[in-house]
Design an enzyme around this catalytic site. Sequence first.
Site, short mmCIF file in Angstrom:
data_model
loop_
_atom_site.label_atom_id
_atom_site.label_comp_id
_atom_site.label_asym_id
_atom_site.label_seq_id
_atom_site.Cartn_x
_atom_site.Cartn_y
_atom_site.Cartn_z
N LYS A 1 0.82 -1.22 0.00
CA LYS A 1 0.00 0.00 0.00
C LYS A 1 0.85 1.26 0.00
CE LYS A 1 -1.89 -0.61 4.07
NZ LYS A 1 -1.61 -1.95 4.57
N ARG B 1 -9.59 1.74 8.38
CA ARG B 1 -9.27 0.36 8.71
C ARG B 1 -10.41 -0.33 9.45
NH1 ARG B 1 -3.44 0.61 8.53
NH2 ARG B 1 -2.44 -1.34 9.06
N ARG C 1 -1.69 -8.82 13.14
CA ARG C 1 -2.13 -7.80 12.18
C ARG C 1 -2.97 -8.41 11.05
NH1 ARG C 1 3.55 -5.76 11.40
NH2 ARG C 1 2.96 -4.52 9.61
N ARG D 1 11.37 -6.61 5.61
CA ARG D 1 11.22 -5.16 5.45
C ARG D 1 12.14 -4.40 6.39
NH1 ARG D 1 5.26 -2.76 5.18
NH2 ARG D 1 5.03 -3.38 7.35
N ARG E 1 10.98 -2.54 11.56
CA ARG E 1 10.01 -1.83 12.39
C ARG E 1 9.68 -2.65 13.62
NH1 ARG E 1 5.13 -0.19 8.55
NH2 ARG E 1 3.96 -1.34 10.12
P1 ADP Z 1 0.88 -2.22 7.94
O1 ADP Z 1 -0.15 -1.95 6.88
O2 ADP Z 1 2.11 -2.89 7.43
O3 ADP Z 1 0.30 -2.96 9.12
P2 ADP Z 1 0.80 0.60 8.82
O4 ADP Z 1 1.94 1.52 8.83
O5 ADP Z 1 -0.34 0.91 7.91
O6 ADP Z 1 1.42 -0.84 8.52
O7 ADP Z 1 0.19 0.47 10.31
C1 ADP Z 1 0.99 0.13 11.42
C2 ADP Z 1 0.14 0.09 12.70
O8 ADP Z 1 -0.38 1.40 12.97
C3 ADP Z 1 -1.10 -0.81 12.64
O9 ADP Z 1 -0.80 -2.15 12.95
C4 ADP Z 1 -1.99 -0.15 13.70
O10 ADP Z 1 -1.60 -0.49 15.01
C5 ADP Z 1 -1.70 1.32 13.51
N1 ADP Z 1 -2.65 1.95 12.54
C6 ADP Z 1 -2.33 2.46 11.32
N2 ADP Z 1 -3.42 2.95 10.70
C7 ADP Z 1 -4.47 2.75 11.54
C8 ADP Z 1 -5.86 3.02 11.49
N3 ADP Z 1 -6.42 3.59 10.41
N4 ADP Z 1 -6.62 2.66 12.55
C9 ADP Z 1 -6.09 2.08 13.63
N5 ADP Z 1 -4.79 1.79 13.75
C10 ADP Z 1 -3.97 2.12 12.73
#
Ligand code: ADP
Length: 212
Positions: A13, A88, A171, A127, A160
């Site tokens: 993404k 999300r 996740r 990653r 990370r």
């Molecule tokens: P990935 O898609 O690889 O899990 P992201 O950078 O999109 O990585 O998200 C990392 C973490 O940040 C998620 O596992 C969650 O804990 C938090 N997070 C990100 N976006 C949201 C969201 N829209 N709502 C709730 N938590 C979020």
Amino acid sequence: MILVIMGPPGAGKGTQASRLAAELGIPQVSTGELLREARRDGSEVGQRAAINMDAGTLVPDEVVMTLIERRLEQQDCGSGAILDGFPRTVAQAVQLDDMLERSGRQVDRVVSISVTEDEIVERILGRLTCGQCGAVYHRTTKPTAREGHCDLCGGLVSSRSDDNEEAVRIRLQTYSNLTAPVLDYYGGAGRLASVDGSGGLDEVFNRVQGAL
Ligand code: ADP
Ligand code: ZN
């Protein structure tokens, strides 16, 4: 124009959203990145979010909604944004629609990137992320030129804190329980396009562009 890029963790993404942002001249807005910035700042919001992030669970909707609302009010989002990692949950999607409607805007298109679970795990465990600018690399498929250092800013790259097997499994589960229903929400309104996220970055980017 408001575009939403969706997909499980590791679907690419962020990479695709950032390319699209460069191509269309509108900013990429990543809630994951906004939350990591809040952590780096050491703010209270960031410290509380860190607990969820490292466990692989979602940060509460209210926290994310506040961050995104503030971000979308900034001037550079005047002609639109590419949302990455948001919404999300169905509650976030509904609140986003309400929020955009108040300013006469709407979600124009949603692109969902799909990949198999094996590929997700392989991508995420390899990653590497720059702690300073957030640039993303991969140990084998996209290594940095100088080991351990970001090509763009020279900052230190590392895995990370939530890119470990345990958190990834949670996740993925969180994605299928809470985020996959968002696809139905957008699918019903006829805004959704799905693309195959397997293969190289250019290949996937062509599919994403084709879906817009
Ligand atoms: P990935 O898609 O690889 O899990 P992201 O950078 O999109 O990585 O998200 C990392 C973490 O940040 C998620 O596992 C969650 O804990 C938090 N997070 C990100 N976006 C949201 C969201 N829209 N709502 C709730 N938590 C979020
Ligand atoms: Zn960097």
